[in-house]
Motif scaffolding. Structure first.
Motif, PDB file in Angstrom:
ATOM      1  N   GLY A   2      65.501  31.059  -1.365  1.00 13.66           N
ATOM      2  CA  GLY A   2      65.487  31.985  -0.238  1.00 13.66           C
ATOM      3  C   GLY A   2      66.885  32.363   0.185  1.00 13.66           C
ATOM      4  N   PHE A   3      66.969  33.127   1.264  1.00  6.53           N
ATOM      5  CA  PHE A   3      68.263  33.556   1.771  1.00  6.53           C
ATOM      6  C   PHE A   3      68.941  32.411   2.520  1.00  6.53           C
ATOM      7  N   ILE A   4      70.259  32.314   2.318  1.00  6.92           N
ATOM      8  CA  ILE A   4      71.036  31.254   2.965  1.00  6.92           C
ATOM      9  C   ILE A   4      72.078  31.898   3.870  1.00  6.92           C
ATOM     10  N   ASN A   5      72.042  31.594   5.144  1.00  6.74           N
ATOM     11  CA  ASN A   5      73.077  32.041   6.057  1.00  6.74           C
ATOM     12  C   ASN A   5      74.280  31.120   5.968  1.00  6.74           C
ATOM     13  N   ASP A   6      75.462  31.689   6.144  1.00  6.60           N
ATOM     14  CA  ASP A   6      76.649  30.843   6.058  1.00  6.60           C
ATOM     15  C   ASP A   6      76.647  29.823   7.186  1.00  6.60           C
ATOM     16  N   PHE A   7      77.240  28.652   6.922  1.00  4.38           N
ATOM     17  CA  PHE A   7      77.217  27.565   7.907  1.00  4.38           C
ATOM     18  C   PHE A   7      78.529  26.803   7.881  1.00  4.38           C
ATOM     19  N   ASP A   8      78.776  26.105   8.983  1.00  6.16           N
ATOM     20  CA  ASP A   8      79.967  25.269   9.128  1.00  6.16           C
ATOM     21  C   ASP A   8      79.732  23.959   8.381  1.00  6.16           C
ATOM     22  N   ILE A   9      80.526  23.695   7.372  1.00  2.50           N
ATOM     23  CA  ILE A   9      80.354  22.495   6.549  1.00  2.50           C
ATOM     24  C   ILE A   9      80.508  21.214   7.370  1.00  2.50           C
ATOM     25  N   ASN A  10      81.253  21.289   8.471  1.00  7.50           N
ATOM     26  CA  ASN A  10      81.490  20.098   9.296  1.00  7.50           C
ATOM     27  C   ASN A  10      80.449  19.911  10.398  1.00  7.50           C
ATOM     28  N   ALA A  11      79.480  20.824  10.459  1.00  6.33           N
ATOM     29  CA  ALA A  11      78.428  20.691  11.470  1.00  6.33           C
ATOM     30  C   ALA A  11      77.034  20.801  10.867  1.00  6.33           C
ATOM     31  N   CYS A  12      76.947  21.010   9.555  1.00  7.18           N
ATOM     32  CA  CYS A  12      75.647  21.211   8.914  1.00  7.18           C
ATOM     33  C   CYS A  12      74.920  19.893   8.699  1.00  7.18           C
ATOM     34  N   ASP A  13      73.633  19.991   8.350  1.00  5.80           N
ATOM     35  CA  ASP A  13      72.837  18.815   8.041  1.00  5.80           C
ATOM     36  C   ASP A  13      72.307  18.926   6.612  1.00  5.80           C
ATOM     37  N   THR A  14      71.541  17.944   6.198  1.00  4.37           N
ATOM     38  CA  THR A  14      71.047  17.918   4.816  1.00  4.37           C
ATOM     39  C   THR A  14      70.074  19.063   4.531  1.00  4.37           C
ATOM     40  N   ILE A  15      69.368  19.526   5.553  1.00  7.01           N
ATOM     41  CA  ILE A  15      68.400  20.618   5.352  1.00  7.01           C
ATOM     42  C   ILE A  15      69.117  21.883   4.892  1.00  7.01           C
ATOM     43  N   GLN A  16      70.250  22.191   5.518  1.00  5.77           N
ATOM     44  CA  GLN A  16      71.016  23.373   5.129  1.00  5.77           C
ATOM     45  C   GLN A  16      71.606  23.216   3.733  1.00  5.77           C
ATOM     46  N   LEU A  17      72.099  22.028   3.442  1.00  5.77           N
ATOM     47  CA  LEU A  17      72.728  21.797   2.140  1.00  5.77           C
ATOM     48  C   LEU A  17      71.717  21.892   0.998  1.00  5.77           C
ATOM     49  N   LYS A  18      70.489  21.437   1.241  1.00  9.02           N
ATOM     50  CA  LYS A  18      69.474  21.441   0.175  1.00  9.02           C
ATOM     51  C   LYS A  18      68.988  22.843  -0.189  1.00  9.02           C
ATOM     52  N   LYS A  19      69.354  23.842   0.597  1.00 12.56           N
ATOM     53  CA  LYS A  19      68.995  25.217   0.275  1.00 12.56           C
ATOM     54  C   LYS A  19      69.869  25.779  -0.853  1.00 12.56           C
ATOM     55  N   ILE A  20      70.971  25.093  -1.135  1.00 10.49           N
ATOM     56  CA  ILE A  20      71.890  25.542  -2.175  1.00 10.49           C
ATOM     57  C   ILE A  20      71.398  25.063  -3.535  1.00 10.49           C
ATOM     58  N   LYS A  21      71.408  25.936  -4.481  1.00 14.82           N
ATOM     59  CA  LYS A  21      70.959  25.597  -5.833  1.00 14.82           C
ATOM     60  C   LYS A  21      71.834  24.486  -6.414  1.00 14.82           C
ATOM     61  N   GLY A  22      71.183  23.442  -6.894  1.00 17.24           N
ATOM     62  CA  GLY A  22      71.907  22.321  -7.497  1.00 17.24           C
ATOM     63  C   GLY A  22      72.115  21.152  -6.550  1.00 17.24           C
ATOM     64  N   ILE A  23      71.760  21.331  -5.279  1.00 18.62           N
ATOM     65  CA  ILE A  23      71.920  20.257  -4.303  1.00 18.62           C
ATOM     66  C   ILE A  23      70.542  19.813  -3.812  1.00 18.62           C
ATOM     67  N   GLY A  24      70.214  18.567  -4.094  1.00 14.39           N
ATOM     68  CA  GLY A  24      68.946  17.999  -3.647  1.00 14.39           C
ATOM     69  C   GLY A  24      69.166  16.971  -2.558  1.00 14.39           C
TER      70      GLY A  24
END
Length: 307
Positions: free
Chosen positions: A173-195
């Motif tokens: 799906g679409f991924i909105n940009d996020f602050d790497i220092n404030a994100c959680d695992t849910i946001q990271l798992k939306k990236i292809k290759g990251i489980g």
């Protein structure tokens, strides 16, 4: 009685008078050696011992002391004997107020040092960027932190202007940009290759580090290949106002220093030894006087250090 015993020994073994006397003395010494432990134990046993009530009180006191040490993972008792939870603003809270909240002295020092250098907490999650601030403490104090849960939208919008971005279309799906220092695992798992595993590993490394200050640090997360790092860079940003968690090198002990990913146990040991011999560091650049810390290592760890 004794002369009869000597006579019996002399006649039985065919010994002379001198030999008989020697035999009797030797026999006497053997008897003393054999029974000495029992005799000594009886002599040193106290006639008056603790009563049953006194023993119970002592056992109870020992159990309380042991429990207080076990309750803190660092074996460090809280500065305050009584924890009082109430609303607090970490930007204005005093040392005594932090102690009443049940925070460890090392964490309190780091917060106060962060504030003295101009650092400011803008939202609740900012506390997790403080080096050594544990998630269990954050969860315990969450409802009492007098800060917003998220930054205001106008602030986020101003940050986005620093980086042009168009939503990336992936099979998740679409991924909105996020602050790497404030994100959680849910946001990271939306990236292809990251489980689940990699997302938790990124968060754990970030928290131990004190926050990312450069996108080049993504490569240091174990298991992230170049393709995943490239995707992560596309959808994440580091706020220009971000202040990483600081480690007070003049106050931290060897264990606290070695917990940072950029400081090995050997390096931490040498830093502590240097302080003991030469005193506290006057400036961060004094770390370069330690032979095992080269310029590259110093530049990597410098953003996370304070005096």
């Amino acid at each position: 009685m004794l002369w009869k015993f000597k006579s019996l020994i002399r006649n039985f073994f065919g010994l002379s008078t001198i030999e008989t006397n020697g035999f009797v003395v030797l026999l006497f010494l053997l008897v003393i050696i054999i029974f000495a432990p029992t005799i000594l134990k009886a002599l040193i046993t106290e006639k008056s011992s603790y009563s049953e009530q006194e023993r119970k009180e002592l056992d109870s006191l020992a159990a309380v002391i042991e429990q207080r040490f076990k309750s803190n993972g660092d074996n460090d008792l809280l500065a305050s004997n009584e924890i009082v939870l109430s609303k607090f603003d970490p930007n204005t809270c005093s040392k005594r107020e932090f102690e009443k909240l049940g925070l460890r002295s090392s964490v309190i020092r780091t917060i106060l040092n962060f504030r003295s250098k101009g650092g400011k907490f803008k939202e609740k999650k900012d506390l997790l960027r403080i080096y050594g601030f544990k998630k269990v403490d954050f969860d315990r104090l969450y409802d009492y932190i007098d800060l917003p849960v998220k930054l205001r939208s106008e602030f986020v919008g101003s940050v986005k202007q620093h980086k042009k971005f168009e939503p990336q279309n992936t099979n998740r799906g679409f991924i909105n940009d996020f602050d790497i220092n404030a994100c959680d695992t849910i946001q990271l798992k939306k990236i292809k290759g990251i489980g689940s595993v990699l997302s938790r590993r990124i968060i754990k490394f970030r928290d131990k580090l004190g926050g990312f200050v450069s996108e080049y640090q993504y490569r240091e997360v174990y298991g992230l290949d170049s393709a995943v790092v490239k995707e992560l860079k596309k959808v994440s940003f580091i706020s220009p106002l971000f202040q990483p968690g600081k480690l007070a090198i003049n106050e931290a002990n060897m264990e606290e220093l070695s917990q940072h990913p950029y400081i090995s146990k050997n390096m931490a040991k040498i830093i502590v030894a240097y302080k003991q011999e030469h005193g506290k560091f006057a400036k961060l650049n004094d770390l370069l006087k330690i032979h095992i810390i080269d310029t590259t290592t110093f530049n990597k760890v410098k953003p996370y250090l304070t005096l």
